[in-house]
Scaffold this motif. Structure first.
Motif, PDB file in Angstrom:
ATOM      1  N   LEU A 132       1.231 -17.193  22.669  1.00  0.00           N
ATOM      2  CA  LEU A 132       1.850 -17.679  23.912  1.00  0.00           C
ATOM      3  C   LEU A 132       0.809 -18.270  24.850  1.00  0.00           C
ATOM      4  CD1 LEU A 132       4.333 -17.995  25.652  1.00  0.00           C
ATOM      5  CD2 LEU A 132       4.050 -15.641  26.432  1.00  0.00           C
ATOM      6  N   LEU A 133      -0.354 -17.644  24.949  1.00  0.00           N
ATOM      7  CA  LEU A 133      -1.408 -18.163  25.821  1.00  0.00           C
ATOM      8  C   LEU A 133      -1.905 -19.517  25.341  1.00  0.00           C
ATOM      9  CD1 LEU A 133      -2.983 -17.383  28.367  1.00  0.00           C
ATOM     10  CD2 LEU A 133      -4.695 -16.318  26.894  1.00  0.00           C
ATOM     11  N   TYR A 134      -1.977 -19.699  24.028  1.00  0.00           N
ATOM     12  CA  TYR A 134      -2.366 -21.009  23.481  1.00  0.00           C
ATOM     13  C   TYR A 134      -1.339 -22.074  23.841  1.00  0.00           C
ATOM     14  CZ  TYR A 134      -3.231 -24.648  20.014  1.00  0.00           C
ATOM     15  OH  TYR A 134      -3.460 -25.860  19.406  1.00  0.00           O
ATOM     16  N   VAL A 136       0.704 -22.040  26.416  1.00  0.00           N
ATOM     17  CA  VAL A 136       0.631 -22.286  27.862  1.00  0.00           C
ATOM     18  C   VAL A 136      -0.546 -23.189  28.189  1.00  0.00           C
ATOM     19  CG1 VAL A 136       0.196 -21.168  30.078  1.00  0.00           C
ATOM     20  CG2 VAL A 136       1.845 -20.184  28.504  1.00  0.00           C
ATOM     21  N   ARG A 137      -1.662 -22.968  27.521  1.00  0.00           N
ATOM     22  CA  ARG A 137      -2.837 -23.817  27.770  1.00  0.00           C
ATOM     23  C   ARG A 137      -2.581 -25.263  27.348  1.00  0.00           C
ATOM     24  NH1 ARG A 137      -7.510 -19.733  25.437  1.00  0.00           N
ATOM     25  NH2 ARG A 137      -7.878 -18.586  27.375  1.00  0.00           N
ATOM     26  N   GLU A 138      -1.835 -25.434  26.259  1.00  0.00           N
ATOM     27  CA  GLU A 138      -1.568 -26.778  25.762  1.00  0.00           C
ATOM     28  C   GLU A 138      -0.483 -27.499  26.558  1.00  0.00           C
ATOM     29  OE1 GLU A 138      -3.212 -28.436  23.300  1.00  0.00           O
ATOM     30  OE2 GLU A 138      -4.595 -26.735  23.403  1.00  0.00           O
ATOM     31  N   LYS A 139       0.309 -26.752  27.292  1.00  0.00           N
ATOM     32  CA  LYS A 139       1.396 -27.362  28.048  1.00  0.00           C
ATOM     33  C   LYS A 139       0.843 -28.175  29.207  1.00  0.00           C
ATOM     34  CE  LYS A 139       5.697 -26.276  30.501  1.00  0.00           C
ATOM     35  NZ  LYS A 139       5.399 -27.167  31.623  1.00  0.00           N
ATOM     36  N   LYS A 140       1.448 -29.332  29.445  1.00  0.00           N
ATOM     37  CA  LYS A 140       1.023 -30.181  30.556  1.00  0.00           C
ATOM     38  C   LYS A 140       1.502 -29.605  31.877  1.00  0.00           C
ATOM     39  CE  LYS A 140       1.044 -34.520  27.961  1.00  0.00           C
ATOM     40  NZ  LYS A 140       1.611 -35.884  27.895  1.00  0.00           N
ATOM     41  N   ALA A 141       0.859 -30.047  32.935  1.00  0.00           N
ATOM     42  CA  ALA A 141       1.279 -29.621  34.269  1.00  0.00           C
ATOM     43  C   ALA A 141       2.677 -30.164  34.569  1.00  0.00           C
ATOM     44  CB  ALA A 141       0.291 -30.106  35.324  1.00  0.00           C
ATOM     45  N   SER A 250       6.242 -25.740  23.997  1.00  0.00           N
ATOM     46  CA  SER A 250       6.531 -25.645  22.574  1.00  0.00           C
ATOM     47  C   SER A 250       5.810 -24.439  22.000  1.00  0.00           C
ATOM     48  CB  SER A 250       6.085 -26.928  21.852  1.00  0.00           C
ATOM     49  OG  SER A 250       4.708 -27.159  22.073  1.00  0.00           O
ATOM     50  N   ARG A 251       6.536 -23.625  21.248  1.00  0.00           N
ATOM     51  CA  ARG A 251       5.981 -22.394  20.707  1.00  0.00           C
ATOM     52  C   ARG A 251       5.352 -22.653  19.353  1.00  0.00           C
ATOM     53  NH1 ARG A 251       7.279 -17.768  23.398  1.00  0.00           N
ATOM     54  NH2 ARG A 251       5.544 -17.039  22.131  1.00  0.00           N
ATOM     55  N   LYS A 253       3.724 -21.495  15.771  1.00  0.00           N
ATOM     56  CA  LYS A 253       4.028 -20.435  14.822  1.00  0.00           C
ATOM     57  C   LYS A 253       2.957 -19.353  14.875  1.00  0.00           C
ATOM     58  CE  LYS A 253       6.619 -23.253  11.518  1.00  0.00           C
ATOM     59  NZ  LYS A 253       6.716 -23.713  10.114  1.00  0.00           N
ATOM     60  N   GLU A 254       3.405 -18.114  14.945  1.00  0.00           N
ATOM     61  CA  GLU A 254       2.469 -16.995  15.050  1.00  0.00           C
ATOM     62  C   GLU A 254       1.649 -16.812  13.776  1.00  0.00           C
ATOM     63  OE1 GLU A 254       4.769 -13.627  16.083  1.00  0.00           O
ATOM     64  OE2 GLU A 254       5.220 -14.323  18.122  1.00  0.00           O
ATOM     65  N   GLU A 255       2.103 -17.377  12.652  1.00  0.00           N
ATOM     66  CA  GLU A 255       1.370 -17.238  11.399  1.00  0.00           C
ATOM     67  C   GLU A 255      -0.017 -17.865  11.479  1.00  0.00           C
ATOM     68  OE1 GLU A 255       4.456 -18.062  11.676  1.00  0.00           O
ATOM     69  OE2 GLU A 255       5.540 -16.513  10.574  1.00  0.00           O
ATOM     70  N   LEU A 256      -0.219 -18.806  12.409  1.00  0.00           N
ATOM     71  CA  LEU A 256      -1.521 -19.448  12.552  1.00  0.00           C
ATOM     72  C   LEU A 256      -2.569 -18.495  13.109  1.00  0.00           C
ATOM     73  CD1 LEU A 256      -0.372 -22.884  14.035  1.00  0.00           C
ATOM     74  CD2 LEU A 256      -0.953 -22.362  11.657  1.00  0.00           C
ATOM     75  N   PHE A 257      -2.147 -17.411  13.771  1.00  0.00           N
ATOM     76  CA  PHE A 257      -3.077 -16.488  14.410  1.00  0.00           C
ATOM     77  C   PHE A 257      -3.126 -15.120  13.722  1.00  0.00           C
ATOM     78  CE2 PHE A 257      -1.307 -19.372  17.544  1.00  0.00           C
ATOM     79  CZ  PHE A 257      -2.423 -19.859  18.203  1.00  0.00           C
ATOM     80  N   LYS A 258      -2.247 -14.876  12.754  1.00  0.00           N
ATOM     81  CA  LYS A 258      -2.082 -13.520  12.237  1.00  0.00           C
ATOM     82  C   LYS A 258      -3.276 -13.035  11.423  1.00  0.00           C
ATOM     83  CE  LYS A 258       0.284 -14.756   7.932  1.00  0.00           C
ATOM     84  NZ  LYS A 258       1.504 -14.560   7.120  1.00  0.00           N
TER      85      LYS A 258
END
Length: 480
Positions: A132-134, A136-141, A250-251, A253-258
């Motif tokens: 989720l933090l990733y 949020v960081r990628e989301k534009k203002a 945009s969320r 996939k959590e598999e990228l961090f698991k």
């Protein structure tokens, strides 16, 4: 359950719950201060921020739980001592260690719960928080066009507005550069005024422009040049759409961090550790086989002749070259230099890969031992806080808070120092992660012994009498 046990447990649970939530709240505020720049101004929904804070609160438990146990233990027994309830307990024939037994049982259950939390809950919390933090960081203002400057956050477009009305929709003096074709500033739209609004599904931003002109530079006939034709179109009404998908959260996939070591439980860490060791063993075997086939004495038509170790000791450089035919010496020398260069390059790469593998292996082992150190730290800090409260006999929040901060800083400094040394390889992972517990266990045993024997550890008069017995007669007056 005896009434005494119930009294002690209830006296402990009330300050424990309060201090745990207070410490968790403070740590959560520190998390917000750290990431406030990445959260503010992006138009995040309240439930997204609440979800992120929930995962952050779970990740702060390894700091909040030991401090809450230490502080509540000092407060509980400090209150009992200050109100002479501890004296009454001892006068009835119940020793301090027996009075501590119900809380020891509570600590055992709490340690088991802490292990379950660190092994099951925390990996999932870290996984979801990192994902989720990733995002949020990628989301534009959040979309907001200012007056008088170019706004470039819409992909492929630059927009400038001279003035906006109070309604936030009516625009004046609009200039739009279209870069979506990747041809530079070849498409420009100018309009005196327009209306701005979003589509019903919030996927598009729509500009309804009026009284304007559109300029476009196009290729000439036969594609002789990029800007051979200039097209100008005047319009009274024109609608321009902009894709706003980049402004939505945009969320990923959590598999990228698991596969990160912080997202694994004990069983997964053991499997990962075993696989890393197998990879390291395989690379070492490949390196040995490569070096064994490279360091050869003479190479001729694919036939390799190995040099015996004892012959190398008896020969000089000149002797080695003399055994090679004269017409082959230049070729053999160049071949040897090329082999040495290849081996040097191969060894440099192998060394870096081994460092990387060893570092990753140490981090997995550190995380493995962390699952157990949290549970053990709960017991250790309880056996520091409870006797310390019985010794100082001060309740409330002032003195217990000060004492708990001192001991927690000692615990935390040794913890982060040991973890850092373990990750650097200066200490073994188990040595670094258990360093704080090993240092504090003797202190906990010492304080428990002093409290059980009613030792006046912080009695100033006792230390004055001690110094008066060991100092000369002329110095005694200083301590009276």
């Amino acid at each position: 359950m005896k009434k005494l046990h119930k009294l002690i447990i209830l006296s402990y649970l009330r300050p424990f719950i309060a201090t745990f939530f207070i410490v968790s709240f403070i740590l959560l505020m520190l998390f917000l201060f750290k990431y406030v720049d990445e959260l503010v101004g992006k138009g995040l929904e309240w439930h997204t921020i609440a979800e992120l804070l929930m995962y952050a609160a779970a990740s702060n438990v390894p700091l909040a739980l030991p401090l809450a146990i230490l502080l509540s233990s000092i407060m509980t027994f400090g209150n009992l001592g200050e109100q002479y309830e501890l004296v009454a307990i001892k006068a009835s024939g119940v020793s301090l260690t027996r009075a501590m037994m119900p809380l020891v049982v509570v600590m055992i259950f709490m340690s088991i719960a802490a292990f379950y939390f660190s092994n099951i809950v925390m990996p999932k919390s870290f996984l979801k928080m990192a994902s989720l933090l990733y995002d949020v960081r990628e989301k534009k203002a959040a979309f907001a066009i200012p007056e008088g400057v170019f706004y470039n956050d819409l992909d492929g477009f630059s927009i400038r507005v001279d003035k906006k009305d109070d309604d936030g929709q009516t625009l004046h003096g609009i200039m739009i550069y279209d870069h979506s074709q990747g041809m530079g500033n070849t498409n420009v739209i100018l309009a005196k005024q327009g209306k701005m609004y979003k589509s019903d599904d919030n996927h598009y931003l729509i500009f309804n422009l009026s009284d304007g002109v559109r300029y476009e530079e196009m290729r000439g006939a036969g594609n002789l040049g990029d800007r051979q034709r200039h097209v100008r179109v005047r319009f009274s009404q024109f609608e321009q759409k902009f894709d706003m998908s980049g402004f939505n959260l945009s969320r990923t996939k959590e598999e990228l961090f698991k596969d990160q070591y912080q997202m694994l439980n004990v069983k997964q860490l053991l499997v990962k550790e075993d696989s890393l060791k197998k990879v390291e063993t395989s690379k070492t075997s490949m390196l040995q086989s490569y070096l064994q086939s490279t360091f050869l004495f003479y190479r001729k038509s694919g036939d390799f002749k190995r040099t015996k170790p004892y012959t190398l000791k008896l020969r000089t450089k000149d002797d080695v070259l003399n055994v090679v035919p004269a017409d082959k010496r230049l070729m053999i020398t160049e071949d040897a230099l090329s082999s040495i260069r290849n081996v040097k390059s191969y060894l440099s790469t192998a060394v870096e890969e081994k460092k990387s593998t060893d570092d990753l292996l140490r981090r997995h082992l550190v995380e493995f031992h962390r699952k157990f150190t949290l549970s053990f730290a709960c017991m250790v800090l309880f056996f520091i806080g409870a006797p310390m409260g019985a010794i100082v006999r001060k309740g409330g929040l002032g003195m217990p808070f000060l004492i708990s901060i001192i001991f927690f800083l000692i615990f935390h400094i040794f913890s982060i120092t040991g973890e850092k040394f373990a990750k650097q390889g200066s200490l073994e992972p188990y040595q670094g992660m258990w360093l704080a517990s090993v240092v504090l266990v003797p202190l906990g045993l010492f304080l428990t012994y002093k409290a059980a024997s009613d030792s006046a550890l912080f009695d100033a008069d006792k230390y004055k009498r001690f110094f008066n017995t060991i100092l000369p007669q002329k110095e005694k007056s200083k301590f009276k």
